[in-house]
Design a protein around this motif. Sequence first.
Motif, PDB file in Angstrom:
ATOM      1  N   ALA A  83      23.377 -52.210  -6.139  1.00 47.96           N
ATOM      2  CA  ALA A  83      24.893 -52.698  -5.241  1.00 47.96           C
ATOM      3  C   ALA A  83      25.687 -51.203  -5.919  1.00 47.96           C
ATOM      4  CB  ALA A  83      25.161 -53.560  -6.352  1.00 47.96           C
ATOM      5  N   ARG A  84      25.381 -50.364  -6.780  1.00 49.06           N
ATOM      6  CA  ARG A  84      26.415 -49.045  -7.166  1.00 49.06           C
ATOM      7  C   ARG A  84      26.950 -48.969  -5.781  1.00 49.06           C
ATOM      8  NH1 ARG A  84      27.456 -45.818 -11.469  1.00 49.06           N
ATOM      9  NH2 ARG A  84      26.373 -44.142 -10.847  1.00 49.06           N
ATOM     10  N   SER A  85      26.000 -47.810  -4.729  1.00 51.57           N
ATOM     11  CA  SER A  85      25.803 -47.122  -3.555  1.00 51.57           C
ATOM     12  C   SER A  85      25.469 -48.243  -2.714  1.00 51.57           C
ATOM     13  CB  SER A  85      24.494 -46.277  -3.380  1.00 51.57           C
ATOM     14  OG  SER A  85      23.463 -47.582  -3.771  1.00 51.57           O
ATOM     15  N   ALA A  86      25.536 -49.251  -2.356  1.00 48.36           N
ATOM     16  CA  ALA A  86      25.678 -50.131  -1.451  1.00 48.36           C
ATOM     17  C   ALA A  86      25.656 -51.449  -1.510  1.00 48.36           C
ATOM     18  CB  ALA A  86      23.816 -49.812  -0.489  1.00 48.36           C
ATOM     19  N   GLY A  87      26.524 -52.366  -2.353  1.00 47.63           N
ATOM     20  CA  GLY A  87      26.681 -53.810  -2.498  1.00 47.63           C
ATOM     21  C   GLY A  87      27.417 -54.297  -1.572  1.00 47.63           C
ATOM     22  N   THR A  88      27.688 -55.128  -1.607  1.00 43.92           N
ATOM     23  CA  THR A  88      28.123 -55.849  -0.450  1.00 43.92           C
ATOM     24  C   THR A  88      29.613 -56.352  -0.994  1.00 43.92           C
ATOM     25  OG1 THR A  88      28.313 -57.846  -1.764  1.00 43.92           O
ATOM     26  CG2 THR A  88      26.645 -57.750  -0.622  1.00 43.92           C
ATOM     27  N   VAL A  89      30.418 -55.704  -0.064  1.00 43.24           N
ATOM     28  CA  VAL A  89      32.084 -55.958  -0.565  1.00 43.24           C
ATOM     29  C   VAL A  89      32.826 -57.650  -0.919  1.00 43.24           C
ATOM     30  CG1 VAL A  89      34.187 -55.273   0.650  1.00 43.24           C
ATOM     31  CG2 VAL A  89      32.503 -54.378   1.086  1.00 43.24           C
ATOM     32  N   LEU A  94      25.845 -58.699  -5.843  1.00 40.25           N
ATOM     33  CA  LEU A  94      26.717 -58.441  -6.503  1.00 40.25           C
ATOM     34  C   LEU A  94      27.440 -57.260  -5.689  1.00 40.25           C
ATOM     35  CD1 LEU A  94      26.852 -58.036  -9.770  1.00 40.25           C
ATOM     36  CD2 LEU A  94      25.231 -56.010  -9.851  1.00 40.25           C
ATOM     37  N   SER A  95      28.114 -57.289  -5.642  1.00 40.88           N
ATOM     38  CA  SER A  95      29.488 -56.418  -5.269  1.00 40.88           C
ATOM     39  C   SER A  95      29.203 -54.924  -5.466  1.00 40.88           C
ATOM     40  CB  SER A  95      30.508 -57.139  -4.766  1.00 40.88           C
ATOM     41  OG  SER A  95      31.442 -56.632  -6.117  1.00 40.88           O
ATOM     42  N   GLY A  96      29.754 -54.315  -4.531  1.00 38.29           N
ATOM     43  CA  GLY A  96      29.341 -52.318  -4.888  1.00 38.29           C
ATOM     44  C   GLY A  96      30.365 -52.567  -6.146  1.00 38.29           C
ATOM     45  N   SER A  97      31.519 -53.076  -6.072  1.00 38.83           N
ATOM     46  CA  SER A  97      32.934 -53.282  -6.538  1.00 38.83           C
ATOM     47  C   SER A  97      33.045 -53.297  -7.990  1.00 38.83           C
ATOM     48  CB  SER A  97      34.153 -53.603  -6.197  1.00 38.83           C
ATOM     49  OG  SER A  97      34.154 -54.432  -5.722  1.00 38.83           O
ATOM     50  N   VAL A  98      31.864 -54.160  -8.202  1.00 36.97           N
ATOM     51  CA  VAL A  98      31.941 -54.726  -9.769  1.00 36.97           C
ATOM     52  C   VAL A  98      30.053 -54.124 -10.111  1.00 36.97           C
ATOM     53  CG1 VAL A  98      30.456 -56.935 -10.847  1.00 36.97           C
ATOM     54  CG2 VAL A  98      32.678 -56.972  -9.520  1.00 36.97           C
ATOM     55  N   ALA A  99      30.038 -53.657  -9.512  1.00 39.64           N
ATOM     56  CA  ALA A  99      28.885 -52.892 -10.314  1.00 39.64           C
ATOM     57  C   ALA A  99      28.816 -51.609 -10.491  1.00 39.64           C
ATOM     58  CB  ALA A  99      27.377 -52.764  -8.745  1.00 39.64           C
ATOM     59  N   ARG A 100      30.283 -50.377  -9.683  1.00 38.07           N
ATOM     60  CA  ARG A 100      30.963 -49.645 -10.593  1.00 38.07           C
ATOM     61  C   ARG A 100      31.846 -49.506 -11.142  1.00 38.07           C
ATOM     62  NH1 ARG A 100      30.361 -49.292  -4.413  1.00 38.07           N
ATOM     63  NH2 ARG A 100      32.350 -49.960  -4.088  1.00 38.07           N
ATOM     64  N   THR A 101      32.955 -50.951 -10.997  1.00 39.43           N
ATOM     65  CA  THR A 101      33.330 -51.222 -12.720  1.00 39.43           C
ATOM     66  C   THR A 101      32.751 -50.762 -13.847  1.00 39.43           C
ATOM     67  OG1 THR A 101      35.276 -52.512 -11.077  1.00 39.43           O
ATOM     68  CG2 THR A 101      35.010 -52.596 -13.680  1.00 39.43           C
ATOM     69  N   ALA A 102      31.426 -51.719 -14.068  1.00 40.43           N
ATOM     70  CA  ALA A 102      30.810 -52.025 -14.793  1.00 40.43           C
ATOM     71  C   ALA A 102      30.477 -51.053 -15.572  1.00 40.43           C
ATOM     72  CB  ALA A 102      29.730 -53.420 -14.424  1.00 40.43           C
TER      73      ALA A 102
END
Length: 634
Positions: free
Chosen positions: A332-338, A348-356
Motif C-alpha cells: 500500500a505504500r506505493s500502490a494503495g487505495t485513496v 489499506l490506503s496508501g496514505s495510512v501505510a505511508r503515515t504508519a
Amino acid sequence: MPRSTTPRIRAAVSASTYALLATAGRAARPRLLSLAWTAALAAPLAHAITTAPDSASTRARAGQVSPAAAIAEIERTLDARLIRPDLPAPPGLAAQMQQFSLPAVSIAVIRNGEIHWARAWGEARAGVPATPDTRFSAGSISKPVGALAALRLAEARGISIDADLRPMLKRWQPAAEDGPPRYTLRRLLSHSASLTTHGFGGYAADAPLPTIEQILDGLPPANSPAVRPLVPAVKGFKYSGGGSTIVQLWVEEQTGQPYAQAMQTWVLQPLGMRQSSFEQPPREALDQHAFSHQGIGKPEPGGWRVYPEKEAAGLWTTPSDLARMLIAVHKARSAGTVGTDATGSGPLSGSVARTATQRETESTSPGFFLDGRRFGHNGSNQGFESLSTIDATSGDGLVIMINSQNSWPLMDAIARTVARIYGWPELAAPRAAASQRLPQGAGRWAGRYTLADGNTLVVRAAQGALWLQPGPGSWERLIRMADGRFTTEQGQIRIGLSASGLRMAADEYGNATDERVLVARTPRTAALPSFSLRGSPNGWQPGPALQPVGPGRWAIEMDLPAGRHEFKLGDANWQQVDLGGLQYGRVVPGEWTPLRRRGANLGIDVPADGRWRVELDAPDRPVPARLRLTRLAS
C-alpha cells in the motif's frame, strides 16, 4: 510488575538509557529487531526508510531458494553460537530448541511481497503439535496492528493525527498540560508523547481484570502505575505502553465497540488476518492457542497471562497473519487505495501505510520501528517472544514466534540464518565473538557510568570477566567481540569501552545508537537508588525502601494484608532495580527464592494480616540475588 514487551527494534540514541535499564512489552521485554546488525553499527540511522535498489546478484540468489531447501538449511545449520559463542549445543534446529527449552518455534518467510513459506516445529502445549495456524501471544507487535486500525479510523472520520484527543475522550481525562498537545495519534503511536508506564505484566488467568480507566489511573486491580506525563519531559522517543492504552480507549469511544470487535472491523478482516484476535482472554479456538512457558520450559498456570491492555499487548496471532499485515503495508505504500471508507471494511490506503512508516523519532514511526529500509516490531509477553520485519523496497522479510521467555538468542540466530539463505546482507550474521577472554588491563574499565538521562550503569570486573550491573542483584556478562566491542551474552547490548568512557553501539533491543555520544564516568561509590517491594498490597506503587543491613544485604519489616499477592522489587521507575523470579510462581515463607533482573512477578499467600520481614541477599559478585519473606511473631 507492569511490563509488556516491549519492544525489540526499540530505542535509539535518546532512548538507549532507558532501554538498557528497563523492559519493554513483556509484559514488555519491550527490541525493529533485537539484532544488532553489522550495518547498523557501521553507520548512523537514516532519517527515512531508504529506497536503494537491491543488487542483481542478491535478488537472483534469493529467487533460486525453494521453501523445502530453506527449511532444510535452517534445520541443519541453525547455530545460536552466532549470538552466544559459549554455548555447547551442536548446530541444528532440534538441538538448539532443546538447549533453550523451547516448546515451539513458528516462522513465516516473505519474499518479493508474498509469503514464501510458513512452518512450525515442536509443541504448542504438551502433546499438541504446533502448526502454522497455532496462535501465539504477540506482545508489543499488537501495537503496529492497533496503530493501523487507529490511523484508518482517523482517516475515515476526517480526524487529523495531530489533533488533541483529550476533547474526544469522555470516560477518562489526562491531566491538563501547557504547550503543544502530547495526546495526539502521531505522538502516542510513535512513542514521542513523553509518558510513563513502559509496559505491562499481565494478569493470572483467574485474576480480576481492571478496566481501561483503572489501568490509566493505576487503580486496583491494575498492577501497573498510572499513565502520566514525565517530569521533566523527554524530547523525542520514550517508549510507553501507557500511551498505547490511551489510543485503545480512543478507539473504543470513536467506534462505540469493544476494542477487540473494533479491531476485527478496522484491521484484522480487511487485511485477511483470519487467525488473529484481540480478545483477552481468548474466547474461541482455544485448542489452537499455544501455552506460554518460562525459561525452564514450565508452562504458565492457566496456559497464559491475560492482557487487558489490548492495544499494547493483547493480540493473539500467527506468523502468517503478521506477514500478511507487513505485506499489506509494503504494497500500500506505493500502490494503495485513496482514502479509507467509512465502514473500515475496505483495503489499506496508501496514505495510512505511508503515515504508519514515516519516521517521527530516531527510530520510530506512528506504528513501527524503523531500521534503514526495514520496518517492523518485536514483541514480548510473559512466556512469549516474537519478531517481525520487512524490507520496504524489496518486500523481503520474516516473522518468528516462540512460546518461551528464553528464546532471544535463538530467535536472533534464526533471523540471521534466514538472511544468509536468502541473501539479505543487511541482516546477515556478523562474525562471532573473537574471545571471551579479557584483554590485559580490562579492569580499568570498571566503574559507574552516568547516562544521558541521569541514570547509571556499572561495569564490574569479577571472576575474570566484565559485567554490566544496572542495580543490586542484576548482572549481565560482557563478551568481547571480534571488532573490539563488547556484547552481553544475549547479544543485544553492544558497547565500546575506552579510557574516556563508555560508548553505546546498540541498546538492549539491538537498536543502533550514535557512538559519538559518550556517557560520563563517575566514581563507583555513587549511591544506588532506593527500592521497595511493589505489588498488589500497595497498588504497585513505590513503598518504604529496603535498608542496607550488611554487605550486599537489604531488609525491611512491613505489614501485609491477608490475601494472595503478586509483587517484585523495584525502584521508583523500574529502571535500575527490577527484580523478579526466575519464573512466575509463589514464594515459600521463610525460604530463599532466587531472583533475576526483569524477572517474573512473584506471588505469596498471606493467611492473615500480619508483620513480615523482607530480605534481599545480593552479594557484590555475579551470583543470583535471593529474596526471603518471613512472617514475624505477633
